[in-house]
Each structure stands twice: as structure tokens, then as C-alpha cells.
Design an enzyme around this catalytic site. Structure first.
Site, short mmCIF file in Angstrom:
data_model
loop_
_atom_site.label_atom_id
_atom_site.label_comp_id
_atom_site.label_asym_id
_atom_site.label_seq_id
_atom_site.Cartn_x
_atom_site.Cartn_y
_atom_site.Cartn_z
N LYS A 73 8.96 -10.65 3.10
CA LYS A 73 8.37 -11.24 4.12
C LYS A 73 8.38 -12.57 3.79
O LYS A 73 7.70 -12.98 2.57
CB LYS A 73 7.11 -10.81 4.75
N MET A 124 -2.38 -17.90 1.39
CA MET A 124 -1.40 -18.40 2.60
C MET A 124 -1.88 -19.53 3.43
O MET A 124 -1.72 -19.55 4.48
CB MET A 124 -1.11 -16.99 3.67
N ASP A 147 8.04 -5.42 -1.75
CA ASP A 147 7.91 -6.54 -0.98
C ASP A 147 8.93 -7.75 -1.68
O ASP A 147 9.33 -7.41 -2.98
CB ASP A 147 6.52 -7.12 -1.44
#
Length: 261
Positions: free
Chosen positions: A67, A179, A45
Site C-alpha cells: 500500500k 503517516m 506488506d
């Protein structure tokens, strides 16, 4: 080399879903560090600290599948296919993920894809962002006096207003939202509509466990303004509950006095 370490294979390879922890390289588990140092192929990641990637052997192949909101190097289906393809070609794969693979890391989807294709898969847990960030901020997610329940939710979910969050935050409870920066205003409105006091203390932990970590506090009603005014950027956690309040030094001194008497 241990039986759990990646190895060259002429048959189907194996996929390890490895948690890299919340950011600080020192929070990488011993097992995760050993696997990274021995791996020939690492799919990682974007939030994995460069110091962790630097542990890899010189001839290791590193593939970034970073991402960001609205911009992905690879879609999740493509990542799943990559892991399966490499393993079926006989290569062992370390899938290195920020935090813990099974806490909002899509590790469950990747494990399912591997198992469906007949690829052996194993999970190496990591320190989650919530656990690591709260610890770095000296913020107990549970506390005998203030919170006996903690919940983790994703704040970027589609249909946020339809999510049932009733009872997840309030007296005696801590709510950690991953998030949630982009939807902080909607999160505030939803929680207040579900009955939470606008005065409930809230903390935002930015860059948890990293040198640039910031801990910002406000009442729930001021959450969106806090995010905007301080230009908070991902990665960041929103923690809601009494455990986020600044400690009262007089109360702490009184408690210490009771202990010593």
C-alpha cells in the site's frame, strides 16, 4: 516443528498476523522468523524488508499487498477476503505486516474478518515503528525528566481538523504521528491552535532502523518546511516533544559528574 508452526491442513487453515518490525531484519522476533521460514503462503506488506522475505522456503507462495498513499495493490476489503478465502481452502497463511499488526497495521480489521468467517487467527507482535525508530535515533519516548506520557496518532485521518488532540502534546508528553508527511502543515496548524508552543521541538525519523535512516529536527512551526526542504519520504514518523531535542552535552557531563561523586 512446534505446535504453533504453520502446517499442511485438509480442514480450515489458520491465519497468523505477524509483525515484521520497523525495517531492520535483525529486529524480527524469533517466533516471527520461525513462522516465515516454515510458511507455504505469505501475504506481505510493501514495507517488509526483502531480507525478511528471503527467509521464506523456496517453494513458498508470496503475495504482495503493498500500500502507498492513493495507490493500493489491494483494497483492505480485498485483503481480508484473500486471507479468509485461502484459510477456508485449507491453507495456513502468514500475514506479514510492517511494525506491529495492531499499531496502525489494520490487524484488528483482518482479525475481525477471520473470526467472522470462523477462521482461527493468532497475532505475533512485532517491534513497532515508533519504538524501533525512537530507539535507533537514541530518542527516549519517555524520560524521567521530560516525558511520562506518550501517545500514538495517525496523521492521515480524514477530518483531521475535527480530531481532538488537546493534551496529547506539551510539557511532560511525547506525541508520535504515523503517516503525517502529507498533512504536516495541517498538523502544525492544529497543534498550535490547540495551544502547543510553536517552539516545541520536533523530530522527523525517515526510514527508521534502515541503513538510509535520517533524523531531522526543527521547532514545531518549521515542521512543514523541514519536510519539504529535505524532501522527506515515507516511511517516516513525526515525533513531537521535549525528548526530541538534541542532548545538551554540558548537562549530560554534569549529570555524569553527580553520579560519580
Amino acid at each position: 516443528m512446534s505446535n504453533n508452526a504453520p502446517k499442511a491442513s485438509t480442514m480450515t487453515g489458520k491465519v497468523w498476523l505477524v509483525g515484521a518490525g520497523p525495517g531492520d531484519p535483525d529486529l524480527l522476533t524469533l517466533r516471527a522468523a520461525r513462522l516465515v521460514m516454515q510458511a507455504r503462503l505469505i501475504v506481505h506488506d510493501g514495507l517488509v524488508d526483502p531480507a525478511i522475505l528471503a527467509l521464506a522456503r523456496a517453494d513458498a507462495r508470496l503475495i504482495s499487498v503493498a500500500k502507498q498513499r492513493s495507490r493500493h495493490t489491494m483494497q483492505q476489503a480485498e485483503i481480508n477476503a484473500l486471507l479468509v478465502r485461502e484459510a477456508l481452502a485449507g491453507r495456513d497463511v502468514i500475514r506479514l505486516k510492517g511494525g506491529d499488526p495492531f499499531i496502525f497495521g489494520r490487524g484488528g480489521e483482518e482479525a475481525e474478518a477471520c473470526r467472522a468467517a470462523g477462521v482461527p487467527v493468532e497475532v505475533v507482535p512485532g517491534v513497532s515503528a515508533a519504538i524501533g525508530g525512537a530507539a535507533a535515533a537514541l530518542m527516549p519516548l519517555t524520560h524521567r525528566r521530560t516525558a511520562s506520557v506518550v501517545s500514538f496518532v495517525a496523521g492521515q485521518c480524514k477530518g483531521l481538523s475535527e480530531q481532538n488532540w488537546a493534551g496529547l502534546a506539551g510539557q511532560g508528553r511525547t506525541l508520535v504521528i504515523y503517516m503525517g508527511l502529507a498533512t504536516s502543515e495541517a498538523i502544525t496548524e492544529k497543534l498550535i491552535a490547540d495551544g502547543l508552543s510553536p517552539a516545541m521541538p520536533v523530530a522527523v525519523i525517515e526510514n527508521a532502523t534502515r541503513p538510509a535512516m535520517r533524523v531531522l529536527r526543527a521547532p514545531l512551526a518549521g515542521l512543514a518546511d523541514l519536510v519539504t526542504r529535505h524532501k522527506v519520504k515515507s516511511p517516516a514518523l513525526i515525533v513531537i516533544g521535549e525528548v526530541t531535542a538534541e542532548p545538551n552535552i554540558d548537562e549530560l557531563r554534569a549529570l555524569a559528574l553527580e553520579v560519580t561523586q
